[in-house]
Design a protein around this motif. Structure first.
Motif, PDB file in Angstrom:
ATOM      1  N   VAL A  52       0.836  -1.205   0.000  1.00 45.74           N
ATOM      2  CA  VAL A  52       0.000   0.000   0.000  1.00 45.74           C
ATOM      3  C   VAL A  52       0.870   1.254   0.000  1.00 45.74           C
ATOM      4  O   VAL A  52       0.614   2.214  -0.737  1.00 45.74           O
ATOM      5  CB  VAL A  52      -0.950  -0.014   1.213  1.00 45.74           C
ATOM      6  N   SER A  53       1.934   1.254   0.813  1.00 40.86           N
ATOM      7  CA  SER A  53       2.828   2.412   0.878  1.00 40.86           C
ATOM      8  C   SER A  53       3.537   2.632  -0.453  1.00 40.86           C
ATOM      9  O   SER A  53       3.695   3.773  -0.901  1.00 40.86           O
ATOM     10  CB  SER A  53       3.864   2.212   1.989  1.00 40.86           C
ATOM     11  N   ALA A  54       3.956   1.549  -1.108  1.00 45.18           N
ATOM     12  CA  ALA A  54       4.622   1.685  -2.410  1.00 45.18           C
ATOM     13  C   ALA A  54       3.672   2.274  -3.444  1.00 45.18           C
ATOM     14  O   ALA A  54       4.072   3.114  -4.265  1.00 45.18           O
ATOM     15  CB  ALA A  54       5.138   0.326  -2.859  1.00 45.18           C
ATOM     16  N   ALA A  55       2.405   1.862  -3.418  1.00 39.47           N
ATOM     17  CA  ALA A  55       1.431   2.407  -4.363  1.00 39.47           C
ATOM     18  C   ALA A  55       1.188   3.897  -4.104  1.00 39.47           C
ATOM     19  O   ALA A  55       1.103   4.697  -5.048  1.00 39.47           O
ATOM     20  CB  ALA A  55       0.128   1.626  -4.258  1.00 39.47           C
ATOM     21  N   LYS A  56       1.081   4.266  -2.834  1.00 32.24           N
ATOM     22  CA  LYS A  56       0.889   5.682  -2.511  1.00 32.24           C
ATOM     23  C   LYS A  56       2.100   6.516  -2.915  1.00 32.24           C
ATOM     24  O   LYS A  56       1.955   7.627  -3.438  1.00 32.24           O
ATOM     25  CB  LYS A  56       0.620   5.836  -1.009  1.00 32.24           C
ATOM     26  N   LYS A  58       4.238   5.890  -5.311  1.00 28.70           N
ATOM     27  CA  LYS A  58       4.265   6.015  -6.768  1.00 28.70           C
ATOM     28  C   LYS A  58       3.291   7.083  -7.236  1.00 28.70           C
ATOM     29  O   LYS A  58       3.598   7.874  -8.138  1.00 28.70           O
ATOM     30  CB  LYS A  58       3.924   4.665  -7.408  1.00 28.70           C
ATOM     31  N   GLY A  59       2.106   7.140  -6.624  1.00 27.17           N
ATOM     32  CA  GLY A  59       1.145   8.179  -6.983  1.00 27.17           C
ATOM     33  C   GLY A  59       1.648   9.570  -6.645  1.00 27.17           C
ATOM     34  O   GLY A  59       1.486  10.510  -7.432  1.00 27.17           O
ATOM     35  N   ASP A  60       2.278   9.708  -5.472  1.00 31.14           N
ATOM     36  CA  ASP A  60       2.824  11.012  -5.077  1.00 31.14           C
ATOM     37  C   ASP A  60       3.955  11.448  -5.999  1.00 31.14           C
ATOM     38  O   ASP A  60       4.074  12.621  -6.345  1.00 31.14           O
ATOM     39  CB  ASP A  60       3.322  10.949  -3.630  1.00 31.14           C
ATOM     40  N   GLU A  61       4.799  10.490  -6.409  1.00 26.36           N
ATOM     41  CA  GLU A  61       5.880  10.831  -7.327  1.00 26.36           C
ATOM     42  C   GLU A  61       5.333  11.302  -8.674  1.00 26.36           C
ATOM     43  O   GLU A  61       5.860  12.240  -9.279  1.00 26.36           O
ATOM     44  CB  GLU A  61       6.792   9.614  -7.527  1.00 26.36           C
ATOM     45  N   GLY A  62       4.266  10.652  -9.143  1.00 26.86           N
ATOM     46  CA  GLY A  62       3.657  11.078 -10.407  1.00 26.86           C
ATOM     47  C   GLY A  62       3.093  12.482 -10.327  1.00 26.86           C
ATOM     48  O   GLY A  62       3.286  13.296 -11.244  1.00 26.86           O
TER      49      GLY A  62
END
Length: 225
Positions: A52-56, A58-62
């Protein structure tokens, strides 16, 4: 007489007698199996939290990469941000308002603490130079840390700021700062962490000066609308 002597002797013997030692037995096979299953369950939960943290992240980096191109024009107006490390802050004017960008919750790696240390360094350097500085804090953790050191310098604190950041949020924060008297200062200094990767971030500061002046000091001379 004899019964009383016997009673005293019994009490003395009870005090002298060694205390019994409680020995713990070896864990049973069922107890060991329960502990192993419990550890495995915790491992599964931790693995899910990592996903879940990795997905969040990745979204923040985008969102960050998308926002950079929209913010490049600000460098032409106020100059690029500078690293706090080895900074002397000599370019700051006589009276500055330091705005810290922190969080309401504690984060791993001391993200809030590093920004607080940067503010302490800036205030100390400005005081050595005979300049004045006040503080506006965004984030409850930063407010708690700076209140213990510079309670008299904190002019405004904002908590429960929702994320992720967007233009609406930035406009609301700017309106609160203006209403608190940010326009009365010679410059506003933003203190924040610049993201490098999941384990590395750099403390940066950006100086924003008022758009007023004449002749060569007039702003936006080279900017085309």
């Amino acid at each position: 007489m004899l019964p009383r002597i016997a009673q005293h002797a019994t009490r003395a013997a009870a005090r002298v007698a060694p205390r019994s030692v409680i020995a713990r037995g070896m864990a049973t096979e069922k107890q060991l199996m329960n502990q192993i299953n419990s550890t495995k369950n915790i491992q599964k939960i931790t693995s899910s939290m990592k996903m879940v943290s990795a997905a969040k992240l990745k979204g923040d980096e985008g969102r960050r990469m998308t926002a950079i191109s929209f913010n490049n024009w600000a460098d032409a107006l106020n100059g690029p941000p500078q690293a706090v490390e080895d900074a002397t802050f000599e370019e700051l004017p006589q009276r500055s308002l330091i705005v810290t960008l922190q969080s309401d919750k504690g984060l791993c790696g001391g993200i809030n603490s590093f920004v607080t240390k940067s503010v302490k360094l800036c205030v100390a350097e400005l005081q050595k130079q005979g300049k004045e500085a006040d503080i506006a804090v965004i984030g409850d953790k930063g407010r708690g840390q700076l209140r213990r050191v510079y309670p008299e310098l904190i002019q405004l604190s904002m908590t429960e700021v929702m994320s992720p950041g967007n233009f609406t949020l930035a406009s609301a924060l700017a309106s609160e700062l203006i209403a608190a008297g940010a326009g009365d200062y010679d410059a506003v200094v933003l203190m924040y962490n610049e993201f490098k990767n999941a384990a590395t971030y750099t403390q940066m500061y950006k100086v924003i000066k008022p758009f007023s002046g004449e002749g060569e000091d007039e702003p936006l001379l080279a900017y085309e609308f």
